[in-house]
Design a protein around this motif. Structure first.
Motif, PDB file in Angstrom:
ATOM      1  N   TYR A 266     -78.454 -54.513  14.740  1.00 59.25           N
ATOM      2  CA  TYR A 266     -77.947 -53.584  13.719  1.00 59.25           C
ATOM      3  C   TYR A 266     -76.484 -53.230  13.968  1.00 59.25           C
ATOM      4  O   TYR A 266     -75.944 -53.447  15.045  1.00 59.25           O
ATOM      5  CB  TYR A 266     -78.802 -52.314  13.701  1.00 59.25           C
ATOM      6  CG  TYR A 266     -80.276 -52.604  13.563  1.00 59.25           C
ATOM      7  CD1 TYR A 266     -80.810 -52.954  12.329  1.00 59.25           C
ATOM      8  CD2 TYR A 266     -81.127 -52.580  14.675  1.00 59.25           C
ATOM      9  CE1 TYR A 266     -82.155 -53.253  12.190  1.00 59.25           C
ATOM     10  CE2 TYR A 266     -82.471 -52.875  14.539  1.00 59.25           C
ATOM     11  CZ  TYR A 266     -82.992 -53.212  13.307  1.00 59.25           C
ATOM     12  OH  TYR A 266     -84.312 -53.514  13.173  1.00 59.25           O
TER      13      TYR A 266
ATOM     14  N   ALA B  65     -75.236 -50.322  14.299  1.00 62.97           N
ATOM     15  CA  ALA B  65     -75.137 -49.306  15.349  1.00 62.97           C
ATOM     16  C   ALA B  65     -76.305 -49.516  16.305  1.00 62.97           C
ATOM     17  O   ALA B  65     -77.446 -49.634  15.849  1.00 62.97           O
ATOM     18  CB  ALA B  65     -75.209 -47.919  14.720  1.00 62.97           C
TER      19      ALA B  65
ATOM     20  N   GLN C 139     -77.969 -47.655  18.281  1.00 62.68           N
ATOM     21  CA  GLN C 139     -79.068 -46.676  18.296  1.00 62.68           C
ATOM     22  C   GLN C 139     -80.078 -46.909  17.172  1.00 62.68           C
ATOM     23  O   GLN C 139     -81.172 -46.370  17.200  1.00 62.68           O
ATOM     24  CB  GLN C 139     -78.552 -45.227  18.289  1.00 62.68           C
ATOM     25  CG  GLN C 139     -77.736 -44.834  17.107  1.00 62.68           C
ATOM     26  CD  GLN C 139     -76.250 -45.041  17.363  1.00 62.68           C
ATOM     27  OE1 GLN C 139     -75.844 -45.914  18.142  1.00 62.68           O
ATOM     28  NE2 GLN C 139     -75.417 -44.245  16.716  1.00 62.68           N
ATOM     29  N   SER C 140     -79.674 -47.734  16.158  1.00 58.71           N
ATOM     30  CA  SER C 140     -80.626 -48.073  15.089  1.00 58.71           C
ATOM     31  C   SER C 140     -81.818 -48.839  15.644  1.00 58.71           C
ATOM     32  O   SER C 140     -82.856 -48.927  14.994  1.00 58.71           O
ATOM     33  CB  SER C 140     -79.952 -48.935  14.015  1.00 58.71           C
ATOM     34  OG  SER C 140     -78.911 -48.229  13.401  1.00 58.71           O
TER      35      SER C 140
ATOM     36  N   ILE D  32     -83.602 -47.962  18.088  1.00 62.06           N
ATOM     37  CA  ILE D  32     -84.540 -47.078  18.803  1.00 62.06           C
ATOM     38  C   ILE D  32     -85.972 -47.194  18.258  1.00 62.06           C
ATOM     39  O   ILE D  32     -86.927 -47.322  19.028  1.00 62.06           O
ATOM     40  CB  ILE D  32     -84.055 -45.601  18.766  1.00 62.06           C
ATOM     41  CG1 ILE D  32     -82.744 -45.444  19.537  1.00 62.06           C
ATOM     42  CG2 ILE D  32     -85.123 -44.670  19.365  1.00 62.06           C
ATOM     43  CD1 ILE D  32     -82.119 -44.045  19.445  1.00 62.06           C
ATOM     44  N   ILE D  33     -86.115 -47.165  16.934  1.00 62.64           N
ATOM     45  CA  ILE D  33     -87.476 -47.160  16.367  1.00 62.64           C
ATOM     46  C   ILE D  33     -88.243 -48.423  16.775  1.00 62.64           C
ATOM     47  O   ILE D  33     -89.366 -48.351  17.267  1.00 62.64           O
ATOM     48  CB  ILE D  33     -87.432 -46.994  14.824  1.00 62.64           C
ATOM     49  CG1 ILE D  33     -87.039 -45.556  14.486  1.00 62.64           C
ATOM     50  CG2 ILE D  33     -88.788 -47.343  14.192  1.00 62.64           C
ATOM     51  CD1 ILE D  33     -87.030 -45.222  13.004  1.00 62.64           C
TER      52      ILE D  33
ATOM     53  N   TYR E 137     -79.457 -53.821   3.889  1.00 62.07           N
ATOM     54  CA  TYR E 137     -80.679 -53.545   4.641  1.00 62.07           C
ATOM     55  C   TYR E 137     -81.804 -53.164   3.678  1.00 62.07           C
ATOM     56  O   TYR E 137     -81.565 -52.501   2.666  1.00 62.07           O
ATOM     57  CB  TYR E 137     -80.487 -52.343   5.585  1.00 62.07           C
ATOM     58  CG  TYR E 137     -79.674 -52.614   6.818  1.00 62.07           C
ATOM     59  CD1 TYR E 137     -80.183 -53.388   7.861  1.00 62.07           C
ATOM     60  CD2 TYR E 137     -78.394 -52.084   6.947  1.00 62.07           C
ATOM     61  CE1 TYR E 137     -79.440 -53.612   9.010  1.00 62.07           C
ATOM     62  CE2 TYR E 137     -77.640 -52.315   8.099  1.00 62.07           C
ATOM     63  CZ  TYR E 137     -78.170 -53.078   9.117  1.00 62.07           C
ATOM     64  OH  TYR E 137     -77.428 -53.303  10.256  1.00 62.07           O
TER      65      TYR E 137
ATOM     66  N   LEU F 232     -81.656 -44.814   9.486  1.00 67.03           N
ATOM     67  CA  LEU F 232     -81.059 -46.134   9.750  1.00 67.03           C
ATOM     68  C   LEU F 232     -79.959 -46.042  10.817  1.00 67.03           C
ATOM     69  O   LEU F 232     -79.696 -46.999  11.545  1.00 67.03           O
ATOM     70  CB  LEU F 232     -80.488 -46.680   8.435  1.00 67.03           C
ATOM     71  CG  LEU F 232     -80.017 -48.117   8.370  1.00 67.03           C
ATOM     72  CD1 LEU F 232     -81.148 -49.071   8.700  1.00 67.03           C
ATOM     73  CD2 LEU F 232     -79.482 -48.449   6.979  1.00 67.03           C
TER      74      LEU F 232
ATOM     75  N   GLY G  81     -80.202 -44.372  13.366  1.00 67.18           N
ATOM     76  CA  GLY G  81     -80.840 -44.156  14.662  1.00 67.18           C
ATOM     77  C   GLY G  81     -81.023 -42.696  15.009  1.00 67.18           C
ATOM     78  O   GLY G  81     -81.255 -42.339  16.158  1.00 67.18           O
TER      79      GLY G  81
END
Lengths: 165, 431
Positions: free
Chosen positions: A19, A21, A23-24, A26-27, B119, B180, B182
């Motif tokens: 992604y 970023a 941290q995207s 994480i999920i 996305y 998105l 995060g």
């Protein structure tokens, strides 16, 4: 201490580049870690992911606690999520969940059955209102058009399967 | 006019979800055509078609695209596949049966708005559709339809899938953007609107699955061809997901302006024998409920339902017959909104819980005289006072249920039991 498998680590590294970023990721990484930790996200899981992903544990924790699909306590082998919202609620979703819990030996939602095979959650809309009432077993299957008899039968079948019958 | 297969023409064919099968039915031909057009011409065509957002808000799609600033910053296209409004499941059908139609619509739209990164944000519960989309995206990437120099046009666009994890609020566009990024999926204050400052604070367009898929036939048939269906202000066809007390619940495509009762009686095979229509929630659980009498006059378009004080929303119709207790139904709805409130804004966080507790009190036989007026007061104070519309979504069903079915609520408070099913409802059976 929880540690991801080698494959799990590889998965996380790939997700981190997927992604815009990092941290995207994480999920997705929480899903992977939850799967490798018998279906729930513990503090150890969060700490380990934080180290692997190089993202503050607090940020991972706030994501993990915001979303309902991450279990914050241990669950049975079959986490059965019964939809009880509008249409499913009108057509017997709550009664369905109660009868299945009784068959499985769970006294309340979120509790692991004595044999470790079941945990039940009454969840909000799963997006299958035309086949109400319905439920989801773990994350990968929808079981639809149910009634209490079919629900009880499902519990029995899952129990037999687990015992290798 | 009856059910029409316009967007959903090939949905019954299993091969349609594969790249080869999709191409066999003309798939990606409109992308090739669009890539030879001027992007502005595509925006103009979408504007002229009258296509409105199919996720709930009903805002004109082409107009929304026109809000992007020309500041040279990268732009993003986000497909909202969160679909978590109770009653709504039509996008699931599209993603399961026609993933390439969505991808083609997204690529055309990305080209039109000059976005190089798109996305699809899909709800975590939709593992099945997510797997189908992942496969379709991989097929399209391998065929050079996603990535660099698409179909030799010089246009680059990457497209990826993003999986949520079970939060209704991530269907709200700024909540979705937070997710998105995060972060917790909490909505952001608007303005700035996402078109100006969205994903990673860059210009971003968020459109629903059905909206983006509809761009394909608009390019194929032109705005005029699309406008053959629907009404002047509500153009085109729409997928309606119908559930509740009907014989054949499911997803049906009809032209906008279609009669609600025809959809219930013809497409859905009417109600169960011996049952009488009591009410309909016409556009997802947040849409104010309408009575059986109102249903007779309702047509499925944005204007008619707005005039009736309700909304078309996402096109999710929940049919309620006389075997249901309206107090119990509202109790379910109120529990949902309390559970799903993100907790940022006090009127929503506290109001949804307060309303739920009052309604649960009534359902459990602890209702008080004055509860109904208090509910109306709380709901009135929640509307328009929060960052996003979840607070309104929680308040509107309360206001409409209590106002239109007041006598049923009063009976429950007075008699401590429901007026229907011999007084037996779930709460009384189990608590």
């Amino acid at each position: 201490m929880f540690k991801l498998s080698d494959e799990g680590l590889k998965y996380v590294k790939t997700e981190l580049t997927r992604y815009e970023a990092k941290q995207s990721a994480i999920i997705r990484c929480l899903y992977r870690a939850q799967d490798e930790n018998n279906g729930w996200v513990s503090q150890e899981v969060i700490q380990h992911l934080s180290e692997v992903m190089e993202i503050p544990a607090a940020q991972i924790e706030e994501v993990a606690t915001f979303y309902t699909m991450f279990n914050k306590t241990p669950v049975g082998k079959n986490h059965i999520q019964v939809c009880v919202t509008l249409t499913c609620g009108m057509l017997g979703g709550r009664e369905l969940c109660d009868s299945m819990m009784k068959e499985a030996g769970c006294k309340k939602e979120g509790e692991v059955s004595p044999d470790g095979l079941f945990t039940f959650s009454k969840v909000e809309c799963l997006g299958s209102c035309d086949t109400a009432p319905m439920l989801q077993v773990n994350r990968d299957s929808y079981i639809e058009n149910l009634n209490t008899e079919k629900g009880v039968e499902l519990v029995r079948n899952l129990r037999s399967k687990a015992r290798g019958h | 006019m009856a059910e029409i297969k316009y967007l959903s023409e090939h949905y019954s064919k299993p091969e349609f979800k594969t790249l080869d099968g999709y191409k066999k039915h003309g798939g990606y031909e409109q992308l090739a055509r669009a890539l030879k057009m001027e992007p502005q011409k595509i925006i103009d065509e979408v504007k002229a078609s009258g296509l409105r957002g199919r996720g709930g808000a009903g805002f004109a799609t082409g107009v929304k695209w026109g809000f992007l600033p020309n500041n040279g910053e990268p732009r993003y296209l986000l497909c909202n596949a969160d679909e978590s409004e109770p009653g709504t499941f039509k996008d699931r059908l599209m993603m399961e049966r026609a993933p390439h139609q969505l991808i083609e619509g997204m690529l055309i739209s990305a080209f039109a708005i000059k976005s190089k990164k798109a996305y699809i944000y899909i709800r975590g519960e939709y593992m099945g559709p997510a797997a189908i989309l992942e496969k379709a995206i991989a097929e399209a990437k391998a065929a050079g339809l996603i990535g660099k120099n698409i179909l030799g046009s010089g246009f680059d666009c990457d497209l990826d899938l993003y999986l949520g994890a079970g939060a209704y609020i991530c269907g709200e566009e700024t909540g979705m953007i937070s997710s998105l990024e995060g972060l917790k999926g909490q909505p952001k204050l608007k303005p700035p609107f996402p078109a100006v400052q969205g994903y990673l604070r860059k210009p971003t367009i968020v459109n629903n699955v059905e909206t983006l898929a509809a761009v394909v036939p608009i390019i194929r048939d032109g705005a005029a061809g699309y406008r053959k269906y629907g009404t002047e202000k509500s153009a085109g066809t729409k997928l309606f997901s119908i559930s509740g007390n009907v014989n054949k619940p499911g997803t049906y495509e009809v032209p906008l302006g279609y009669k609600l009762m025809d959809l219930i009686n013809i497409e859905c095979g009417g109600l169960k024998p011996g049952r009488k229509l009591k009410a309909v929630v016409p556009g997802g659980s947040s849409a104010p409920v309408i009575t059986a009498e109102e249903c007779e006059k309702a047509t499925l378009d944005y204007e008619c339902l707005a005039q009736m004080g309700t909304m078309l929303g996402s096109g999710a119709i929940i049919v309620i017959d006389d075997s249901n207790c309206m107090v119990d139904v509202l109790s379910t709805i109120s529990h949902f909104y309390h559970h799903e409130s993100c907790g940022q804004c006090t009127p929503c966080r506290e109001g949804t819980g307060w309303m739920e507790r009052i309604i649960h009190g009534i359902v459990h036989g602890h209702g008080n005289e004055g509860d109904l007026d208090l509910l109306i007061k709380i709901a009135d104070n929640m509307k328009g006072r929060t960052i996003c519309a979840l607070s309104d979504a929680a308040a509107l069903p309360v206001l409409s249920f209590v106002t239109k079915f007041r006598s049923e609520f009063e009976y429950f408070i007075r008699e401590k039991k429901s007026q229907v099913r011999g007084g037996q409802i779930y709460a009384q059976l189990h608590h």
